[in-house]
Design a protein around this motif. Structure first.
Motif, PDB file in Angstrom:
ATOM      1  N   ALA A  34     -37.006   2.749  54.675  1.00 26.50           N
ATOM      2  CA  ALA A  34     -37.382   3.022  53.284  1.00 26.50           C
ATOM      3  C   ALA A  34     -38.312   1.936  52.750  1.00 26.50           C
ATOM      4  CB  ALA A  34     -36.124   3.115  52.420  1.00 26.50           C
ATOM      5  N   PHE A  35     -38.021   0.687  53.103  1.00 19.82           N
ATOM      6  CA  PHE A  35     -38.862  -0.433  52.657  1.00 19.82           C
ATOM      7  C   PHE A  35     -40.263  -0.327  53.247  1.00 19.82           C
ATOM      8  CE2 PHE A  35     -40.405  -4.802  53.451  1.00 19.82           C
ATOM      9  CZ  PHE A  35     -40.546  -5.224  52.136  1.00 19.82           C
ATOM     10  N   GLU A  36     -40.349  -0.045  54.548  1.00 20.70           N
ATOM     11  CA  GLU A  36     -41.658   0.076  55.203  1.00 20.70           C
ATOM     12  C   GLU A  36     -42.453   1.238  54.606  1.00 20.70           C
ATOM     13  OE1 GLU A  36     -42.945  -1.768  57.698  1.00 20.70           O
ATOM     14  OE2 GLU A  36     -41.237  -2.994  58.303  1.00 20.70           O
ATOM     15  N   THR A  37     -41.786   2.340  54.322  1.00 24.13           N
ATOM     16  CA  THR A  37     -42.467   3.512  53.766  1.00 24.13           C
ATOM     17  C   THR A  37     -43.003   3.228  52.372  1.00 24.13           C
ATOM     18  OG1 THR A  37     -40.984   4.959  55.036  1.00 24.13           O
ATOM     19  CG2 THR A  37     -42.229   5.963  53.247  1.00 24.13           C
ATOM     20  N   LYS A  38     -42.215   2.539  51.538  1.00 24.88           N
ATOM     21  CA  LYS A  38     -42.672   2.187  50.194  1.00 24.88           C
ATOM     22  C   LYS A  38     -43.884   1.278  50.251  1.00 24.88           C
ATOM     23  CE  LYS A  38     -38.135   2.612  47.966  1.00 24.88           C
ATOM     24  NZ  LYS A  38     -37.020   1.863  47.319  1.00 24.88           N
ATOM     25  N   LEU A  39     -43.860   0.305  51.154  1.00 22.11           N
ATOM     26  CA  LEU A  39     -45.002  -0.592  51.299  1.00 22.11           C
ATOM     27  C   LEU A  39     -46.259   0.180  51.693  1.00 22.11           C
ATOM     28  CD1 LEU A  39     -43.610  -3.787  53.107  1.00 22.11           C
ATOM     29  CD2 LEU A  39     -44.297  -3.539  50.717  1.00 22.11           C
ATOM     30  N   LEU A  40     -46.110   1.114  52.625  1.00 22.24           N
ATOM     31  CA  LEU A  40     -47.264   1.876  53.090  1.00 22.24           C
ATOM     32  C   LEU A  40     -47.838   2.741  51.974  1.00 22.24           C
ATOM     33  CD1 LEU A  40     -47.693   3.557  56.513  1.00 22.24           C
ATOM     34  CD2 LEU A  40     -48.211   4.853  54.465  1.00 22.24           C
ATOM     35  N   LEU A  41     -46.960   3.411  51.228  1.00 22.74           N
ATOM     36  CA  LEU A  41     -47.430   4.318  50.184  1.00 22.74           C
ATOM     37  C   LEU A  41     -48.018   3.564  48.995  1.00 22.74           C
ATOM     38  CD1 LEU A  41     -44.574   6.992  50.219  1.00 22.74           C
ATOM     39  CD2 LEU A  41     -46.840   7.134  51.255  1.00 22.74           C
ATOM     40  N   ARG A  42     -47.656   2.282  48.842  1.00 25.21           N
ATOM     41  CA  ARG A  42     -48.204   1.480  47.749  1.00 25.21           C
ATOM     42  C   ARG A  42     -49.514   0.804  48.130  1.00 25.21           C
ATOM     43  NH1 ARG A  42     -42.689  -1.670  45.744  1.00 25.21           N
ATOM     44  NH2 ARG A  42     -41.652   0.137  44.807  1.00 25.21           N
ATOM     45  N   ASN A  43     -49.856   0.842  49.414  1.00 32.47           N
ATOM     46  CA  ASN A  43     -51.056   0.189  49.908  1.00 32.47           C
ATOM     47  C   ASN A  43     -52.237   1.146  49.787  1.00 32.47           C
ATOM     48  OD1 ASN A  43     -53.152  -0.889  51.593  1.00 32.47           O
ATOM     49  ND2 ASN A  43     -51.623  -2.144  52.643  1.00 32.47           N
ATOM     50  N   GLY A  44     -53.171   0.824  48.897  1.00 30.24           N
ATOM     51  CA  GLY A  44     -54.293   1.717  48.659  1.00 30.24           C
ATOM     52  C   GLY A  44     -55.148   1.937  49.892  1.00 30.24           C
ATOM     53  N   GLU A  45     -55.364   0.877  50.676  1.00 33.19           N
ATOM     54  CA  GLU A  45     -56.185   1.005  51.879  1.00 33.19           C
ATOM     55  C   GLU A  45     -55.524   1.928  52.894  1.00 33.19           C
ATOM     56  OE1 GLU A  45     -57.913  -1.814  55.523  1.00 33.19           O
ATOM     57  OE2 GLU A  45     -57.052  -2.712  53.721  1.00 33.19           O
ATOM     58  N   GLN A  46     -54.214   1.780  53.073  1.00 26.85           N
ATOM     59  CA  GLN A  46     -53.509   2.640  54.010  1.00 26.85           C
ATOM     60  C   GLN A  46     -53.469   4.079  53.512  1.00 26.85           C
ATOM     61  OE1 GLN A  46     -52.491   1.711  57.001  1.00 26.85           O
ATOM     62  NE2 GLN A  46     -53.277  -0.337  56.609  1.00 26.85           N
ATOM     63  N   LEU A  47     -53.312   4.254  52.211  1.00 25.34           N
ATOM     64  CA  LEU A  47     -53.303   5.602  51.646  1.00 25.34           C
ATOM     65  C   LEU A  47     -54.651   6.274  51.853  1.00 25.34           C
ATOM     66  CD1 LEU A  47     -51.503   7.564  50.061  1.00 25.34           C
ATOM     67  CD2 LEU A  47     -52.478   6.641  47.956  1.00 25.34           C
ATOM     68  N   LEU A  48     -55.734   5.497  51.707  1.00 21.20           N
ATOM     69  CA  LEU A  48     -57.071   6.024  51.959  1.00 21.20           C
ATOM     70  C   LEU A  48     -57.207   6.482  53.395  1.00 21.20           C
ATOM     71  CD1 LEU A  48     -60.089   6.359  51.053  1.00 21.20           C
ATOM     72  CD2 LEU A  48     -60.436   4.015  51.852  1.00 21.20           C
ATOM     73  N   LEU A  49     -56.686   5.683  54.311  1.00 18.25           N
ATOM     74  CA  LEU A  49     -56.810   5.967  55.736  1.00 18.25           C
ATOM     75  C   LEU A  49     -55.961   7.155  56.158  1.00 18.25           C
ATOM     76  CD1 LEU A  49     -58.035   4.858  58.458  1.00 18.25           C
ATOM     77  CD2 LEU A  49     -55.914   3.568  58.705  1.00 18.25           C
ATOM     78  N   THR A  50     -54.751   7.245  55.616  1.00 18.10           N
ATOM     79  CA  THR A  50     -53.804   8.237  56.096  1.00 18.10           C
ATOM     80  C   THR A  50     -53.896   9.589  55.398  1.00 18.10           C
ATOM     81  OG1 THR A  50     -52.113   7.416  54.556  1.00 18.10           O
ATOM     82  CG2 THR A  50     -52.143   6.469  56.775  1.00 18.10           C
ATOM     83  N   ALA A  51     -54.342   9.604  54.148  1.00 17.96           N
ATOM     84  CA  ALA A  51     -54.328  10.865  53.394  1.00 17.96           C
ATOM     85  C   ALA A  51     -55.704  11.293  52.907  1.00 17.96           C
ATOM     86  CB  ALA A  51     -53.371  10.736  52.197  1.00 17.96           C
ATOM     87  N   ILE A  52     -56.423  10.395  52.291  1.00 20.03           N
ATOM     88  CA  ILE A  52     -57.661  10.792  51.620  1.00 20.03           C
ATOM     89  C   ILE A  52     -58.768  11.119  52.616  1.00 20.03           C
ATOM     90  CG2 ILE A  52     -59.441  10.059  50.002  1.00 20.03           C
ATOM     91  CD1 ILE A  52     -57.341   8.405  48.570  1.00 20.03           C
ATOM     92  N   ILE A  53     -58.991  10.234  53.596  1.00 26.65           N
ATOM     93  CA  ILE A  53     -60.076  10.469  54.556  1.00 26.65           C
ATOM     94  C   ILE A  53     -59.864  11.757  55.354  1.00 26.65           C
ATOM     95  CG2 ILE A  53     -61.157   9.591  56.663  1.00 26.65           C
ATOM     96  CD1 ILE A  53     -61.013   6.816  55.502  1.00 26.65           C
ATOM     97  N   PRO A  54     -58.687  11.991  55.964  1.00 28.59           N
ATOM     98  CA  PRO A  54     -58.505  13.268  56.679  1.00 28.59           C
ATOM     99  C   PRO A  54     -58.689  14.483  55.777  1.00 28.59           C
ATOM    100  CG  PRO A  54     -56.813  11.713  57.345  1.00 28.59           C
ATOM    101  CD  PRO A  54     -57.523  11.103  56.177  1.00 28.59           C
ATOM    102  N   SER A  55     -58.210  14.405  54.543  1.00 27.53           N
ATOM    103  CA  SER A  55     -58.350  15.536  53.625  1.00 27.53           C
ATOM    104  C   SER A  55     -59.818  15.801  53.303  1.00 27.53           C
ATOM    105  CB  SER A  55     -57.570  15.271  52.336  1.00 27.53           C
ATOM    106  OG  SER A  55     -56.190  15.097  52.601  1.00 27.53           O
ATOM    107  N   LEU A  56     -60.567  14.746  53.018  1.00 28.66           N
ATOM    108  CA  LEU A  56     -61.991  14.901  52.717  1.00 28.66           C
ATOM    109  C   LEU A  56     -62.764  15.453  53.907  1.00 28.66           C
ATOM    110  CD1 LEU A  56     -62.745  11.669  50.645  1.00 28.66           C
ATOM    111  CD2 LEU A  56     -62.523  14.021  49.804  1.00 28.66           C
TER     112      LEU A  56
END
Length: 265
Positions: A34-56
């Motif tokens: 849970a801690f690792e997941t919260k850190l990842l979802l709060r990280n803007g760079e990781q969110l860009l890499l994991t969700a935004i770029i593939p979607s775009l």
């Protein structure tokens, strides 16, 4: 007097006394996940890499005629490849960078000295990857369906391919994070992401490459995952055993090498 004696007796038997000690292993792993997941979802760079770029990428290449994907709907070709890219972005690129900097700043060393065993920490990181991938797959599937995607095939084959792809990329990401400096890992992981996006059969069909290059590219884990998912979801194959075998080999090699050469400091 009797009350005082009874209280002392109660404390003596341990009813109200504290019971110091480590929490159950499953609870520790769940808390770390849970801690690792919260850190990842709060990280803007990781969110860009994991969700935004593939979607775009999915929206762009599905709606604009940039790459010739062959006969049929472009989204039917692209959706499986983008799903494979999402797995790679989380299990390999994101995990390699995050773990590399955790190692650099001494976080892994400190966590390794905690009651949570080191294999438990790696398990928590892997579970974090799986949780993130579930969110990615759900998001990309919704976008693809809105774009007219018509998936085929069975869920069992898709799940097996995604799990094997996750394991293979996780092993490779941990190997990189555990052997290279954090800055080198950052540059190398992003470079590999870009190269495999172009040459891994994600948006450009492998048939567009020369024969010699195509034979080599087909052995890459991203190519095996993309082609395997495409065989099932686009062409309705029951189980692409060739791609499953390639991913299985990469899983054994990646996890085995990570376990042998990973350095915690």
């Amino acid at each position: 007097m009797s009350t005082t004696a009874d209280t002392a007796s109660t404390v003596g038997t341990g009813t109200y006394a504290p019971a110091p000690g480590a929490a159950p292993l499953t609870r520790m792993i769940a808390a770390q996940t849970a801690f690792e997941t919260k850190l990842l979802l709060r990280n803007g760079e990781q969110l860009l890499l994991t969700a935004i770029i593939p979607s775009l990428l999915l929206v762009l290449f599905s709606t604009v005629d940039i790459v010739d994907t062959g006969s049929g709907s472009s989204v039917d070709f692209l959706a499986p490849g983008i799903l494979a890219l999402a797995v790679m972005s989380t299990a390999f690129t994101g995990q390699a960078i995050a773990t590399g900097f955790d190692r650099r700043y001494g976080v892994l060393k400190r966590l390794g000295a905690s009651p949570l065993p080191r294999w438990g920490l790696m398990t928590a990181k892997t579970l974090c990857v799986l949780v993130t991938e579930v969110l990615q797959v759900a998001l990309l599937a919704v976008i693809a369906l809105l774009l007219g995607w018509s998936p085929h095939g069975g869920a069992g084959a898709v799940i097996l391919l995604l799990v094997l792809g996750t394991a293979a990329f996780s092993g490779l990401g941990l190997l990189m994070a555990g052997t290279l400096k954090a800055e080198v890992t950052l540059a190398a992981a992003n470079l590999v992401f870009i190269l495999l996006l172009v040459a891994g059969g994600v948006v450009v069909p492998l048939g567009k490459f020369p024969d010699g290059a195509r034979e080599v590219l087909q052995l890459l884990p991203i190519s095996a995952l993309s082609d395997g998912l495409r065989d099932v979801l686009q062409h309705g194959a029951s189980m692409p055993w060739g791609d499953v075998g390639i991913l299985g080999v990469w899983t054994v090699l990646g996890l085995g090498a990570a376990g042998a050469f990973f350095r915690w400091e």
